[in-house]
Design a protein around this motif. Structure first.
Motif, PDB file in Angstrom:
ATOM      1  N   ARG A  42      -7.952  -5.829  19.970  1.00 25.74           N
ATOM      2  CA  ARG A  42      -7.237  -6.864  19.224  1.00 25.74           C
ATOM      3  C   ARG A  42      -7.687  -6.865  17.771  1.00 25.74           C
ATOM      4  N   TRP A  43      -6.822  -7.389  16.930  1.00 34.07           N
ATOM      5  CA  TRP A  43      -7.105  -7.533  15.507  1.00 34.07           C
ATOM      6  C   TRP A  43      -7.666  -8.925  15.231  1.00 34.07           C
ATOM      7  N   SER A  44      -8.577  -9.002  14.281  1.00 33.30           N
ATOM      8  CA  SER A  44      -8.993 -10.281  13.708  1.00 33.30           C
ATOM      9  C   SER A  44      -8.811 -10.185  12.200  1.00 33.30           C
ATOM     10  N   PHE A  45      -8.445 -11.308  11.581  1.00 29.13           N
ATOM     11  CA  PHE A  45      -8.061 -11.286  10.167  1.00 29.13           C
ATOM     12  C   PHE A  45      -8.856 -12.305   9.361  1.00 29.13           C
ATOM     13  N   ARG A  46      -9.244 -11.887   8.170  1.00 27.62           N
ATOM     14  CA  ARG A  46      -9.901 -12.801   7.226  1.00 27.62           C
ATOM     15  C   ARG A  46      -8.867 -13.636   6.494  1.00 27.62           C
ATOM     16  N   ARG A  47      -7.679 -13.066   6.283  1.00 26.70           N
ATOM     17  CA  ARG A  47      -6.557 -13.792   5.688  1.00 26.70           C
ATOM     18  C   ARG A  47      -5.302 -13.454   6.477  1.00 26.70           C
ATOM     19  N   ARG A  48      -4.398 -14.379   6.496  1.00 24.48           N
ATOM     20  CA  ARG A  48      -3.173 -14.191   7.266  1.00 24.48           C
ATOM     21  C   ARG A  48      -2.407 -12.968   6.739  1.00 24.48           C
ATOM     22  N   PRO A  49      -2.136 -11.990   7.592  1.00 24.65           N
ATOM     23  CA  PRO A  49      -1.478 -10.769   7.103  1.00 24.65           C
ATOM     24  C   PRO A  49       0.035 -10.925   7.013  1.00 24.65           C
ATOM     25  N   GLU A  50       0.635 -10.095   6.183  1.00 26.70           N
ATOM     26  CA  GLU A  50       2.086  -9.985   6.170  1.00 26.70           C
ATOM     27  C   GLU A  50       2.536  -9.254   7.440  1.00 26.70           C
ATOM     28  N   GLU A  51       3.752  -9.541   7.870  1.00 23.38           N
ATOM     29  CA  GLU A  51       4.284  -8.826   9.031  1.00 23.38           C
ATOM     30  C   GLU A  51       4.422  -7.342   8.716  1.00 23.38           C
ATOM     31  N   GLN A  52       4.801  -7.025   7.490  1.00 29.67           N
ATOM     32  CA  GLN A  52       4.887  -5.648   7.031  1.00 29.67           C
ATOM     33  C   GLN A  52       4.788  -5.636   5.521  1.00 29.67           C
ATOM     34  N   TRP A  53       4.322  -4.505   4.978  1.00 26.84           N
ATOM     35  CA  TRP A  53       4.216  -4.390   3.532  1.00 26.84           C
ATOM     36  C   TRP A  53       4.491  -2.946   3.132  1.00 26.84           C
ATOM     37  N   ALA A  54       5.045  -2.765   1.957  1.00 29.77           N
ATOM     38  CA  ALA A  54       5.523  -1.451   1.518  1.00 29.77           C
ATOM     39  C   ALA A  54       4.378  -0.570   1.050  1.00 29.77           C
ATOM     40  N   LEU A  55       4.403   0.671   1.501  1.00 32.57           N
ATOM     41  CA  LEU A  55       3.476   1.705   1.068  1.00 32.57           C
ATOM     42  C   LEU A  55       4.292   2.922   0.649  1.00 32.57           C
ATOM     43  N   GLY A  56       3.632   3.901   0.060  1.00 33.31           N
ATOM     44  CA  GLY A  56       4.359   5.097  -0.352  1.00 33.31           C
ATOM     45  C   GLY A  56       3.505   6.337  -0.273  1.00 33.31           C
ATOM     46  N   TYR A  57       4.170   7.466  -0.114  1.00 34.91           N
ATOM     47  CA  TYR A  57       3.543   8.785  -0.205  1.00 34.91           C
ATOM     48  C   TYR A  57       4.536   9.700  -0.898  1.00 34.91           C
ATOM     49  N   ASP A  58       4.142  10.260  -2.027  1.00 34.08           N
ATOM     50  CA  ASP A  58       5.030  11.127  -2.787  1.00 34.08           C
ATOM     51  C   ASP A  58       6.335  10.378  -3.072  1.00 34.08           C
ATOM     52  N   ARG A  59       7.486  10.911  -2.657  1.00 34.61           N
ATOM     53  CA  ARG A  59       8.770  10.256  -2.927  1.00 34.61           C
ATOM     54  C   ARG A  59       9.245   9.354  -1.786  1.00 34.61           C
ATOM     55  N   VAL A  60       8.403   9.175  -0.796  1.00 36.20           N
ATOM     56  CA  VAL A  60       8.786   8.435   0.408  1.00 36.20           C
ATOM     57  C   VAL A  60       8.102   7.069   0.438  1.00 36.20           C
ATOM     58  N   LYS A  61       8.826   6.059   0.912  1.00 33.56           N
ATOM     59  CA  LYS A  61       8.257   4.735   1.121  1.00 33.56           C
ATOM     60  C   LYS A  61       8.352   4.368   2.600  1.00 33.56           C
TER      61      LYS A  61
END
Length: 310
Positions: free
Chosen positions: A73-92
Motif C-alpha cells: 500500500r501507499w502512504s502519502f505525506r501530502r494528498r496526491p493528484e489522481e494523475q499528473w502529466a509527465l514527458g519523455y522526448d516528444r511524448v507526454k
C-alpha cells in the motif's frame, strides 16, 4: 544468418527532465516523478543512501507486503493528484500511483525507447510496429512520434484506456495507432492466419498474467510459442524485434538463444544484456554533496534482433 553478439550490453537509463533516480540504499530507491518524491522497494540496493537528509521529504512511500509480489500500500505525506502529466522526448503521459507499486509506466524502459526511436527514424518509410503487452502505451507513442504505424495490444481494458489518455495528452488522438484489448497470444495467432506483417515487434511480457476472458499466461511455459509466432509476423523488410523480461530466473543469453532459434536464417544481429537504472550524478537540491559515485542496478533482461546495427 542471424549472429548473436559475443559480448553482452548494459543499457543504462539516465535521468531526464521528468524522472530521476535520486538515491538508493537499504533495500529502497528514492525517485522523482515530476514534482513528486517517491520511495519504493528495491531489494538489490544493499548499500547505504548517499543523501539520508532527503528521505524524510518523500511525498509517497510504498510499503510492500513481501519482496516478490506487487502487493502493498501507499502512504502519502501530502494528498496526491489522481494523475499528473509527465514527458519523455516528444511524448507526454500521466503518472499515477497504482496499487502495484508502479506509477503507470516503467522508467528504466527509456533505454529501449531511445533504441526503438533510432531504429524507426533510420528508415525512410512508415514502418508497422506491433507492441504486445503494451501497458499504458509509452513505447507505442515513442514509436508513433518517430514515424511508425503502431498496433498496441494489451489484455487490460483499463491499461488500454490509460494508453489512449496518454495519446490524447500527447496530441496523438488521430495518430495511426490501433488500440486492441485482447490476449496477446490469441491476437498473434489470428494475425499469423491473416498473413499480417510488421517491420518492428516489441514483446514485453509479464511473468504471469490473465487475458480478458481468463486466458492464463506463464512466461516460462508460453514464451517460446509466442516468440515463434511473432517471428512469423516479421516482414521481409523488418527492422527490429525486441524481447524484454523481468522474471528473476531469466538471463540475457537465454533470451538471445531463444530468439535466434525463432528468427532462423534471417540476416541480422542479436544483442542481449541487462537494463539498468542509474542514479542522478547531480547533487539534488537540499542535499550535501557526496563523494560516492552514482550507483546503478539491473531491473530486466533483453534480447533484440536488428536487421542492421542502429
Amino acid at each position: 544468418m542471424t549472429q548473436i553478439s559475443p559480448t553482452p550490453l548494459t543499457l543504462r537509463t539516465l535521468p531526464w527532465r521528468d524522472y530521476a533516480l535520486i538515491d538508493s540504499g537499504k533495500g529502497l530507491k528514492l525517485e522523482r516523478y515530476g514534482d513528486y518524491l517517491v520511495i519504493r522497494p528495491e531489494p538489490q540496493c544493499w548499500w547505504s543512501p548517499k543523501y539520508p537528509e532527503l528521505w524524510d521529504k518523500a511525498d509517497a512511500v510504498f510499503d510492500a507486503e513481501n519482496e516478490d509480489e506487487d502487493g502493498g500500500r501507499w502512504s502519502f505525506r501530502r494528498r496526491p493528484e489522481e494523475q499528473w502529466a509527465l514527458g519523455y522526448d516528444r511524448v507526454k503521459f500521466y503518472g499515477r500511483f497504482t496499487s502495484f507499486r508502479h506509477l503507470a509506466f516503467f522508467p528504466e524502459q527509456a533505454a529501449n525507447w531511445a533504441w526503438q526511436k533510432t531504429a524507426i527514424e533510420a528508415r525512410n518509410d512508415q514502418p508497422r510496429v506491433l507492441n504486445l503487452f503494451g501497458y499504458t502505451g509509452v513505447a507505442s507513442l515513442v514509436c508513433t512520434a518517430a514515424g511508425a504505424r503502431v498496433t498496441h495490444v494489451d489484455a487490460s481494458k483499463k491499461s488500454v484506456a490509460y494508453a489512449r489518455d496518454n495519446a490524447a495528452l500527447s496530441g496523438m488522438e488521430d495518430a495511426p495507432i490501433r488500440w486492441i484489448v485482447e490476449d496477446a497470444r490469441k491476437y498473434v495467432q489470428r494475425e499469423v492466419k491473416r498473413g499480417s506483417k510488421y517491420e518492428g515487434i516489441i514483446l514485453d511480457p509479464p511473468k504471469y498474467g490473465r487475458g480478458p476472458t481468463g486466458e492464463v499466461w506463464r512466461l516460462f511455459e508460453d514464451l517460446p510459442e509466442l516468440l515463434d509466432l511473432c517471428a512469423q509476423l516479421l516482414s521481409d523488410d523488418a527492422a527490429f524485434f525486441l524481447l524484454n523480461a523481468y522474471a528473476a530466473r531469466v538471463s540475457g543469453p537465454a533470451l538471445a538463444h531463444l530468439m535466434a532459434e525463432t528468427i532462423g536464417q534471417r540476416p541480422g544481429r542479436i544483442d542481449y544484456g541487462e537494463l539498468t537504472l542509474c542514479e542522478d550524478p547531480k547533487t539534488p537540491k537540499g542535499a550535501k554533496p557526496s563523494l560516492i559515485a552514482p550507483r546503478e542496478f539491473g531491473l530486466s533482461f533483453f534480447a533484440r534482433w536488428m536487421k542492421e546495427p542502429v
